[in-house]
Design a protein around this motif. Sequence first.
Motif, PDB file in Angstrom:
ATOM      1  N   UNK A 398    -100.563  90.630 -25.951  1.00  0.00           N
ATOM      2  CA  UNK A 398     -98.833  91.461 -25.347  1.00  0.00           C
ATOM      3  C   UNK A 398     -98.402  89.621 -24.277  1.00  0.00           C
ATOM      4  N   UNK A 399     -99.017  89.429 -23.371  1.00  0.00           N
ATOM      5  CA  UNK A 399     -99.342  88.702 -22.521  1.00  0.00           C
ATOM      6  C   UNK A 399     -98.667  87.124 -23.714  1.00  0.00           C
ATOM      7  N   UNK A 400     -98.531  87.054 -24.371  1.00  0.00           N
ATOM      8  CA  UNK A 400     -98.443  85.588 -24.895  1.00  0.00           C
ATOM      9  C   UNK A 400     -97.346  84.548 -24.570  1.00  0.00           C
ATOM     10  N   UNK A 401     -97.266  84.312 -22.836  1.00  0.00           N
ATOM     11  CA  UNK A 401     -96.733  82.717 -22.731  1.00  0.00           C
ATOM     12  C   UNK A 401     -98.076  82.538 -22.187  1.00  0.00           C
ATOM     13  N   UNK A 402     -99.358  83.118 -22.480  1.00  0.00           N
ATOM     14  CA  UNK A 402    -100.533  82.965 -21.449  1.00  0.00           C
ATOM     15  C   UNK A 402    -101.935  82.657 -22.137  1.00  0.00           C
ATOM     16  N   UNK A 403    -101.505  83.473 -23.480  1.00  0.00           N
ATOM     17  CA  UNK A 403    -102.755  83.376 -24.445  1.00  0.00           C
ATOM     18  C   UNK A 403    -102.192  83.237 -25.961  1.00  0.00           C
ATOM     19  N   UNK A 404    -100.785  82.870 -26.054  1.00  0.00           N
ATOM     20  CA  UNK A 404    -100.451  82.206 -27.360  1.00  0.00           C
ATOM     21  C   UNK A 404    -101.521  83.205 -28.071  1.00  0.00           C
ATOM     22  N   UNK A 405    -101.072  82.507 -29.653  1.00  0.00           N
ATOM     23  CA  UNK A 405    -101.945  83.110 -30.760  1.00  0.00           C
ATOM     24  C   UNK A 405    -100.679  83.779 -31.830  1.00  0.00           C
ATOM     25  N   UNK A 406     -99.560  84.007 -31.255  1.00  0.00           N
ATOM     26  CA  UNK A 406     -99.441  84.798 -32.061  1.00  0.00           C
ATOM     27  C   UNK A 406     -97.724  85.054 -31.768  1.00  0.00           C
ATOM     28  N   UNK A 407     -96.758  85.196 -33.104  1.00  0.00           N
ATOM     29  CA  UNK A 407     -97.002  85.398 -34.453  1.00  0.00           C
ATOM     30  C   UNK A 407     -98.053  84.385 -35.262  1.00  0.00           C
ATOM     31  N   UNK A 408     -98.500  85.018 -36.419  1.00  0.00           N
ATOM     32  CA  UNK A 408     -99.273  83.903 -36.776  1.00  0.00           C
ATOM     33  C   UNK A 408     -98.526  82.586 -37.564  1.00  0.00           C
ATOM     34  N   UNK A 409     -98.887  81.923 -37.916  1.00  0.00           N
ATOM     35  CA  UNK A 409     -97.437  80.646 -38.635  1.00  0.00           C
ATOM     36  C   UNK A 409     -98.123  80.884 -39.910  1.00  0.00           C
ATOM     37  N   UNK A 410     -96.584  81.062 -40.832  1.00  0.00           N
ATOM     38  CA  UNK A 410     -96.497  81.173 -42.350  1.00  0.00           C
ATOM     39  C   UNK A 410     -96.972  79.698 -42.842  1.00  0.00           C
ATOM     40  N   UNK A 411     -97.743  78.856 -43.501  1.00  0.00           N
ATOM     41  CA  UNK A 411     -97.716  77.831 -44.323  1.00  0.00           C
ATOM     42  C   UNK A 411     -96.810  77.370 -45.433  1.00  0.00           C
ATOM     43  N   UNK A 412     -96.228  76.288 -45.201  1.00  0.00           N
ATOM     44  CA  UNK A 412     -94.728  75.434 -45.950  1.00  0.00           C
ATOM     45  C   UNK A 412     -94.992  76.234 -47.169  1.00  0.00           C
ATOM     46  N   UNK A 413     -96.152  76.343 -47.868  1.00  0.00           N
ATOM     47  CA  UNK A 413     -96.303  76.791 -49.575  1.00  0.00           C
ATOM     48  C   UNK A 413     -95.848  78.332 -49.535  1.00  0.00           C
ATOM     49  N   UNK A 414     -96.119  78.800 -48.575  1.00  0.00           N
ATOM     50  CA  UNK A 414     -95.709  80.977 -48.340  1.00  0.00           C
ATOM     51  C   UNK A 414     -94.051  80.832 -48.328  1.00  0.00           C
ATOM     52  N   UNK A 415     -93.507  80.303 -47.609  1.00  0.00           N
ATOM     53  CA  UNK A 415     -92.387  79.634 -47.186  1.00  0.00           C
ATOM     54  C   UNK A 415     -91.742  79.851 -48.326  1.00  0.00           C
ATOM     55  N   UNK A 416     -91.578  78.773 -49.320  1.00  0.00           N
ATOM     56  CA  UNK A 416     -91.482  78.017 -50.241  1.00  0.00           C
ATOM     57  C   UNK A 416     -91.235  79.509 -51.048  1.00  0.00           C
ATOM     58  N   UNK A 417     -92.864  80.273 -50.790  1.00  0.00           N
ATOM     59  CA  UNK A 417     -92.839  80.876 -52.253  1.00  0.00           C
ATOM     60  C   UNK A 417     -91.719  82.451 -52.558  1.00  0.00           C
ATOM     61  N   UNK A 418     -91.540  82.576 -50.932  1.00  0.00           N
ATOM     62  CA  UNK A 418     -90.717  84.083 -50.867  1.00  0.00           C
ATOM     63  C   UNK A 418     -89.364  83.388 -50.421  1.00  0.00           C
ATOM     64  N   UNK A 419     -88.954  82.709 -50.830  1.00  0.00           N
ATOM     65  CA  UNK A 419     -87.676  81.459 -50.805  1.00  0.00           C
ATOM     66  C   UNK A 419     -86.863  82.405 -51.979  1.00  0.00           C
ATOM     67  N   UNK A 420     -85.532  83.069 -52.079  1.00  0.00           N
ATOM     68  CA  UNK A 420     -85.629  84.028 -53.290  1.00  0.00           C
ATOM     69  C   UNK A 420     -84.201  83.398 -53.433  1.00  0.00           C
ATOM     70  N   UNK A 421     -83.878  83.016 -54.439  1.00  0.00           N
ATOM     71  CA  UNK A 421     -82.517  82.071 -55.225  1.00  0.00           C
ATOM     72  C   UNK A 421     -81.061  82.482 -54.952  1.00  0.00           C
ATOM     73  N   UNK A 422     -81.286  83.881 -53.964  1.00  0.00           N
ATOM     74  CA  UNK A 422     -79.874  84.851 -55.027  1.00  0.00           C
ATOM     75  C   UNK A 422     -79.710  85.421 -53.144  1.00  0.00           C
ATOM     76  N   UNK A 423     -78.431  84.838 -53.105  1.00  0.00           N
ATOM     77  CA  UNK A 423     -77.897  85.358 -51.926  1.00  0.00           C
ATOM     78  C   UNK A 423     -77.548  83.468 -51.385  1.00  0.00           C
TER      79      UNK A 423
END
Length: 531
Positions: A398-423
């Motif tokens: 809940x205290x993200x500014x103090x303990x960090x760790x959230x949200x989890x990072x998304x690897x570039x590989x997955x970022x590209x994989x879920x990128x739609x070619x529509x819209x």
Amino acid sequence: RLSLGNCVLVVLIHICRLGWLLFMMDLRHRSRAVGASMEEDQKRQDESLEQEVKYDSRRLSAGRRKRLLRTSSRAMAYLAFGFFFHMLIDFTQRQGENVNPREEPVFWIADDDEEDFVARTYYPTSQLKALRDVRDEAERFLPRICGRYRFERARLPHASVIITVQNERPGLLLMTVQSIIARTPPELLLEIIVVVDNAEAGPEDRPIDPSELLDIKQSATRATRIKVLNNSVREGCARSRLKGAQRASGEVLVFVDSHIEMLHSTWLEHLLVPLLDNPRTMAVQTIEAIDDVNLTYGSNPAGHWFGVITDQLQFGYQLYAFPNVADLHAVDHIPWESPFGPGSLFAIYRTEFFRLGGYDKGLLIWGAENFELALKSWMCGGRVVFVPCSRVGHVYRTHLSQVAGWPPTVPYRLEQAIQSHEGDGRYHVDGVPTEIFSRLVARNDIRVLDIWLEDHPAKFEYYRRKFGSSNLSNEWQAFADQTRTDSAGIHQRALKRKNKCKDFEWFDRHVYFRILGVHNPWHPLAKKTWA
């Protein structure tokens, strides 16, 4: 002592035995009659052989074949009846052998409290440096009657505990493992499986300290193995848990987070009992919040909470079922049903987990797994119960500014994989473009709704509230379409048909409304009663 049903079955068996004897007597009589008839035919044939040899021989031969065929058919029918009745008798006898009216129950409630069920540990505490003394908290949170339960542990199934870890705060994973080792009967705890999902780490991700990992491995006992599995690529929450389940050997799977603390020595026994009552059960622990800054507990115990979802598909808790009926559940130690549960901190039979298809392999990183398994459990013949006598502490970030760790990072590989070619590729929510993590969570939500709600109006109402229209834009619709073409989505749909699962309308009427007294959050008559 036989029940009324067994008595009726025994009478039927004796009637069948009598029928079998009559059949055998009739068969013997008919065999003799056929033999005499054949001898008479032979004599008749000898007398007329010289005059009508060709005609009579064919007629008599055909007659014999007919009689033999009828006799053989009757004999086969008698044998079939006899085989069936003997199988029925054997089954009844075996059932009777398994019934022991003097056998002790799996659990019972004693007259006095068990004095050490909170303080007791099954491992020398001096060797567990991360184990904390939580006796005061456990006594404050647990219903007093929980200490009066006694268990026949030899009749309880053994369990595998599965922990997934990613970008965890130093020390919390070790606290999790050692609280499980110390407060779980070794004869019930077969193994602890730690799935490390730190591959493809981002700049802010924290790897597990090697010394902490060594301490975890050294916490293993003769009875309990500790396995550490390292993902070669980032798999995410659902896929990592699924990997741990596939490697598990226990009859029961217990999924926990990497930042929890078991509070007493009977947490697992209480969690296993509902599974024996109904093998298609997800038994969920009752969670006490741990502050993420100083790791202290609050002063008030968790109440009689129900797991619910909001109209944005966020998991939450609701205190009371049926509005304005606060005393509906006065018994505080009996497990109660809930429409939904958290994504971990529950036990389920391994066979039941895989009957339901486990977690959908198409769920990436985080999101939707916290309601997907509960939803399909109810719709496919199972149930979800919360267990008040199985208490666990959980660190909420809940205290993200103090303990960090959230949200989890998304690897570039997955970022590209879920990128739609529509819209336009901006993935708007409420008219605002989404960042990658929010986009991925919405993608997981769309996936689960498309598989399990199909064309129910609730799905389109979610679309309207989340995306501003009942019809998804092309870029979002591409995620729904994937469930019909990728192997994970096809597998989930096939299991849905195989298990003859109910539809969402049935879930709303016979689960959500029956338990809570309100409809699902997208129903026209729904009220926002969640916490």
